[in-house]
Design a protein around this motif. Sequence first.
Motif, PDB file in Angstrom:
ATOM      1  N   GLY A 124       4.853   7.247   5.175  1.00 34.78           N
ATOM      2  CA  GLY A 124       4.565   8.668   5.221  1.00 34.78           C
ATOM      3  C   GLY A 124       4.264   9.287   3.864  1.00 34.78           C
ATOM      4  O   GLY A 124       3.750  10.399   3.786  1.00 34.78           O
TER       5      GLY A 124
ATOM      6  N   VAL B 103      -0.150   8.267  -4.451  1.00 33.42           N
ATOM      7  CA  VAL B 103      -0.052   8.504  -5.892  1.00 33.42           C
ATOM      8  C   VAL B 103       1.368   8.901  -6.274  1.00 33.42           C
ATOM      9  O   VAL B 103       1.948   8.361  -7.228  1.00 33.42           O
ATOM     10  CB  VAL B 103      -1.042   9.610  -6.333  1.00 33.42           C
TER      11      VAL B 103
ATOM     12  N   VAL C 210      11.022  -5.721   1.513  1.00 34.37           N
ATOM     13  CA  VAL C 210       9.758  -6.173   0.939  1.00 34.37           C
ATOM     14  C   VAL C 210       8.664  -6.096   1.995  1.00 34.37           C
ATOM     15  O   VAL C 210       7.563  -5.602   1.743  1.00 34.37           O
ATOM     16  CB  VAL C 210       9.875  -7.620   0.402  1.00 34.37           C
TER      17      VAL C 210
ATOM     18  N   VAL D 191       5.231  -3.941   1.826  1.00 33.38           N
ATOM     19  CA  VAL D 191       3.919  -4.567   1.982  1.00 33.38           C
ATOM     20  C   VAL D 191       3.164  -3.904   3.139  1.00 33.38           C
ATOM     21  O   VAL D 191       1.966  -3.612   3.019  1.00 33.38           O
ATOM     22  CB  VAL D 191       4.054  -6.085   2.227  1.00 33.38           C
TER      23      VAL D 191
ATOM     24  N   ARG E 134      -6.207   2.759   5.585  1.00 34.92           N
ATOM     25  CA  ARG E 134      -6.641   4.147   5.738  1.00 34.92           C
ATOM     26  C   ARG E 134      -7.556   4.594   4.602  1.00 34.92           C
ATOM     27  O   ARG E 134      -7.951   5.759   4.542  1.00 34.92           O
ATOM     28  CB  ARG E 134      -5.437   5.066   5.815  1.00 34.92           C
TER      29      ARG E 134
ATOM     30  N   LEU F 114      -6.791   4.863   1.466  1.00 36.88           N
ATOM     31  CA  LEU F 114      -6.105   5.607   0.406  1.00 36.88           C
ATOM     32  C   LEU F 114      -5.964   4.756  -0.859  1.00 36.88           C
ATOM     33  O   LEU F 114      -5.730   5.283  -1.944  1.00 36.88           O
ATOM     34  CB  LEU F 114      -4.722   6.066   0.890  1.00 36.88           C
TER      35      LEU F 114
ATOM     36  N   ALA G 235      -7.635   1.093  -2.896  1.00 40.59           N
ATOM     37  CA  ALA G 235      -8.742   0.150  -2.910  1.00 40.59           C
ATOM     38  C   ALA G 235      -8.391  -1.050  -2.045  1.00 40.59           C
ATOM     39  O   ALA G 235      -7.222  -1.360  -1.828  1.00 40.59           O
ATOM     40  CB  ALA G 235      -9.033  -0.292  -4.333  1.00 40.59           C
TER      41      ALA G 235
ATOM     42  N   MET H  84      -7.365  -4.328  -1.294  1.00 37.38           N
ATOM     43  CA  MET H  84      -6.749  -5.448  -2.005  1.00 37.38           C
ATOM     44  C   MET H  84      -5.688  -6.079  -1.122  1.00 37.38           C
ATOM     45  O   MET H  84      -5.194  -5.461  -0.186  1.00 37.38           O
ATOM     46  CB  MET H  84      -6.073  -4.973  -3.290  1.00 37.38           C
TER      47      MET H  84
ATOM     48  N   GLU I 270       0.180  -7.985  -0.687  1.00 40.42           N
ATOM     49  CA  GLU I 270       1.258  -8.788  -1.283  1.00 40.42           C
ATOM     50  C   GLU I 270       1.033  -8.992  -2.779  1.00 40.42           C
ATOM     51  O   GLU I 270       1.930  -8.809  -3.595  1.00 40.42           O
ATOM     52  CB  GLU I 270       1.364 -10.134  -0.572  1.00 40.42           C
TER      53      GLU I 270
ATOM     54  N   LEU J 222      -0.610  -7.083  -4.520  1.00 40.99           N
ATOM     55  CA  LEU J 222      -0.488  -5.754  -5.109  1.00 40.99           C
ATOM     56  C   LEU J 222       0.960  -5.429  -5.468  1.00 40.99           C
ATOM     57  O   LEU J 222       1.242  -4.944  -6.572  1.00 40.99           O
ATOM     58  CB  LEU J 222      -1.036  -4.725  -4.119  1.00 40.99           C
ATOM     59  N   LEU J 223       1.863  -5.727  -4.548  1.00 36.78           N
ATOM     60  CA  LEU J 223       3.278  -5.442  -4.815  1.00 36.78           C
ATOM     61  C   LEU J 223       3.759  -6.233  -6.037  1.00 36.78           C
ATOM     62  O   LEU J 223       4.432  -5.700  -6.930  1.00 36.78           O
ATOM     63  CB  LEU J 223       4.122  -5.786  -3.591  1.00 36.78           C
TER      64      LEU J 223
ATOM     65  N   LEU K 187      -6.615   3.526  -6.991  1.00 32.93           N
ATOM     66  CA  LEU K 187      -7.392   4.534  -6.264  1.00 32.93           C
ATOM     67  C   LEU K 187      -8.776   3.998  -5.938  1.00 32.93           C
ATOM     68  O   LEU K 187      -9.340   3.220  -6.696  1.00 32.93           O
ATOM     69  CB  LEU K 187      -7.509   5.795  -7.108  1.00 32.93           C
ATOM     70  N   PRO K 188      -9.296   4.411  -4.817  1.00 30.56           N
ATOM     71  CA  PRO K 188     -10.646   4.004  -4.448  1.00 30.56           C
ATOM     72  C   PRO K 188     -11.607   4.432  -5.547  1.00 30.56           C
ATOM     73  O   PRO K 188     -11.497   5.541  -6.068  1.00 30.56           O
ATOM     74  CB  PRO K 188     -10.923   4.773  -3.152  1.00 30.56           C
TER      75      PRO K 188
ATOM     76  N   LEU L 246       1.930 -16.119  -5.817  1.00 30.04           N
ATOM     77  CA  LEU L 246       2.604 -16.132  -4.528  1.00 30.04           C
ATOM     78  C   LEU L 246       3.007 -17.538  -4.137  1.00 30.04           C
ATOM     79  O   LEU L 246       4.040 -17.750  -3.514  1.00 30.04           O
ATOM     80  CB  LEU L 246       1.694 -15.540  -3.441  1.00 30.04           C
TER      81      LEU L 246
ATOM     82  N   ALA M  45      10.349 -14.755  -0.541  1.00 30.39           N
ATOM     83  CA  ALA M  45      10.754 -13.603   0.261  1.00 30.39           C
ATOM     84  C   ALA M  45       9.539 -12.873   0.805  1.00 30.39           C
ATOM     85  O   ALA M  45       9.613 -12.199   1.826  1.00 30.39           O
ATOM     86  CB  ALA M  45      11.609 -12.650  -0.571  1.00 30.39           C
ATOM     87  N   LEU M  46       8.415 -13.017   0.105  1.00 28.84           N
ATOM     88  CA  LEU M  46       7.218 -12.299   0.543  1.00 28.84           C
ATOM     89  C   LEU M  46       6.602 -12.955   1.778  1.00 28.84           C
ATOM     90  O   LEU M  46       6.252 -12.289   2.728  1.00 28.84           O
ATOM     91  CB  LEU M  46       6.186 -12.249  -0.580  1.00 28.84           C
ATOM     92  N   ARG M  47       6.460 -14.263   1.709  1.00 25.96           N
ATOM     93  CA  ARG M  47       5.900 -14.950   2.880  1.00 25.96           C
ATOM     94  C   ARG M  47       7.029 -15.708   3.561  1.00 25.96           C
ATOM     95  O   ARG M  47       8.183 -15.363   3.436  1.00 25.96           O
ATOM     96  CB  ARG M  47       4.820 -15.926   2.421  1.00 25.96           C
TER      97      ARG M  47
ATOM     98  N   THR N  31      -9.222  -9.664  -6.980  1.00 22.47           N
ATOM     99  CA  THR N  31      -8.125  -8.692  -6.970  1.00 22.47           C
ATOM    100  C   THR N  31      -7.717  -8.303  -8.380  1.00 22.47           C
ATOM    101  O   THR N  31      -7.627  -7.119  -8.723  1.00 22.47           O
ATOM    102  CB  THR N  31      -6.903  -9.273  -6.233  1.00 22.47           C
TER     103      THR N  31
ATOM    104  N   ARG O  11     -10.512  -6.348 -10.238  1.00 21.90           N
ATOM    105  CA  ARG O  11     -10.622  -4.999  -9.691  1.00 21.90           C
ATOM    106  C   ARG O  11      -9.477  -4.118 -10.199  1.00 21.90           C
ATOM    107  O   ARG O  11      -9.696  -3.029 -10.737  1.00 21.90           O
ATOM    108  CB  ARG O  11     -10.593  -5.079  -8.165  1.00 21.90           C
ATOM    109  N   LEU O  12      -8.283  -4.624 -10.030  1.00 15.18           N
ATOM    110  CA  LEU O  12      -7.096  -3.872 -10.422  1.00 15.18           C
ATOM    111  C   LEU O  12      -7.125  -3.549 -11.910  1.00 15.18           C
ATOM    112  O   LEU O  12      -6.832  -2.430 -12.330  1.00 15.18           O
ATOM    113  CB  LEU O  12      -5.853  -4.683 -10.082  1.00 15.18           C
TER     114      LEU O  12
ATOM    115  N   ARG P 299      -8.871  12.665  -6.124  1.00 17.60           N
ATOM    116  CA  ARG P 299      -7.689  12.229  -5.396  1.00 17.60           C
ATOM    117  C   ARG P 299      -7.819  12.665  -3.949  1.00 17.60           C
ATOM    118  O   ARG P 299      -7.609  13.828  -3.617  1.00 17.60           O
ATOM    119  CB  ARG P 299      -6.422  12.845  -5.992  1.00 17.60           C
ATOM    120  N   ARG P 300      -8.129  11.716  -3.115  1.00 18.58           N
ATOM    121  CA  ARG P 300      -8.257  12.044  -1.705  1.00 18.58           C
ATOM    122  C   ARG P 300      -6.917  12.362  -1.077  1.00 18.58           C
ATOM    123  O   ARG P 300      -5.969  11.597  -1.210  1.00 18.58           O
ATOM    124  CB  ARG P 300      -8.880  10.862  -0.965  1.00 18.58           C
TER     125      ARG P 300
ATOM    126  N   ARG Q  17      -4.349  12.887   2.085  1.00 18.91           N
ATOM    127  CA  ARG Q  17      -4.233  12.295   3.410  1.00 18.91           C
ATOM    128  C   ARG Q  17      -4.745  13.285   4.462  1.00 18.91           C
ATOM    129  O   ARG Q  17      -4.636  14.484   4.298  1.00 18.91           O
ATOM    130  CB  ARG Q  17      -2.776  11.961   3.717  1.00 18.91           C
TER     131      ARG Q  17
END
Lengths: 230, 230
Positions: A96, A100, A147, A151, A160, A162, A164, A166, A169, A171-172, A219-220, B185, B191-193, B209, B212-213, B226-227, B229
């Motif tokens: 929710g 950002v 976790v 994810v 959605r 919001l 980019a 990617m 996992e 990313l985290l 961000l996109p 990974l 724990a992630l997978r 990835t 880009r990041l 900033r889009r 929601r």
Amino acid sequence: MKHNKDSTMYIMPFDPKLDAAPAPQLPVRELILHAACQVFAHEGYAAATVSGIAAKAGLPKPNVLYYFKSKDKLYAQVLESIAAPYMDACLCLRAGDEPVEALTRTVLAMVRLFERQPFASKVFMVELKEGATRLPPAYAERWSTRVRDSVDCLRHWVDRGLLASMDPEHLLLSIWAIAQSCISLGWQVPALRGRDQLEAVDYAAATQTATRLLLQGLLPAPADIRRKRA
Amino acid sequence: MKHNKDSTMYIMPFDPKLDAAPAPQLPVRELILHAACQVFAHEGYAAATVSGIAAKAGLPKPNVLYYFKSKDKLYAQVLESIAAPYMDACLCLRAGDEPVEALTRTVLAMVRLFERQPFASKVFMVELKEGATRLPPAYAERWSTRVRDSVDCLRHWVDRGLLASMDPEHLLLSIWAIAQSCISLGWQVPALRGRDQLEAVDYAAATQTATRLLLQGLLPAPADIRRKRA
DNA sequence: GTCTATACGACGATAGAC
DNA sequence: GTCTATCGTCGTATAGAC
């Protein structure tokens, strides 16, 4: 309560604000946990020794093993005693939230933790990277589910539009890595600065650097402006 | 050349392409280095044992210490035998380069290295994080100067407005951290997978990835869209 | 060069006096 | 609870036969 051969190492955090309260008189159990945390942070689990921990605490070796039956269990107890704040700091994304704001909050919480508990942070983050296999089962399970939640949250945001596009996992992991890399100059890489220059880290700057680096990459892409060199 | 009690562990990379050439017949010295690299990657320096390395190589323990006088020196030799490519991959920024191209190249080179030499990469990157204190002096010096060059290069770009305003030292660490976190990974964080799911990593996706990041965060902010929601 | 046997020390852990 | 002395194990490293 006698012990304490060498009064200079009764409790010796580099900075009064660092890690647990440096109360002059601490219950022995806490005293040991405190010392163990520092030693594990410096040496890692394998290289750390019970003797070393005992020395740091100013106690004879058997006392340490009297309170904690084995090195293994002592380490587990250290993890358990510090785990809670990291759950909240590293894994506070909820579907929710506004991305950002939520990501900024995550970085801020992590850096704050690094600032207040540098030793504990080192121990916990290293344990994370090694797969969190030594976390007590109860914590490990809660950690895993949270976790997964984070994810899922990231994936939700990506879906959605919001964030980019990617792998959530990766990313985290990257979020943790960036937050860490921005405060780890003190701990690591003396090759970057002078030798053993454990200088004070500017945590406010670290927070800003990490947030900036992370968000603008997350961000996109708005407009793909690439300035050419003059 | 006899040894080799257990033929099943003669040389056992998970994948034929992984790390050094899996030539069926390797000079003993190389064979040991190869095995040592894997063991150090899995256990870390402190936890690794000479016996373990010998077992991995299919040799009796003293043979290992015949070629390399001590565990310490063996580790140093492993580092020395793998260091060169990492100098080129991690530190290939030059002031004359175009930032986007140079950084893309860095990420690509690092991920390529992780793909071809996962064990060596683990060893080297861990050593880096611990301050590169065990790198042979000759390499350590070259490493330090090249680190300084790269930091200067980043600072130069920041000063000219080609990159967002950030601390160049933190930035270099973050670049390494991001590249690593996008391929780690497999190594870490079960724990992630699922448990011990050492699945094949998609290195092309990892490169994308990470790039880009990294880039979108490094480039000067074009328009701060900033889009919200919906 | 290869390998068995072994020295020597450090570590984790325990026994048992205080 | 505190602490000295010590045990058993396993680590690195070496001696010396083949």
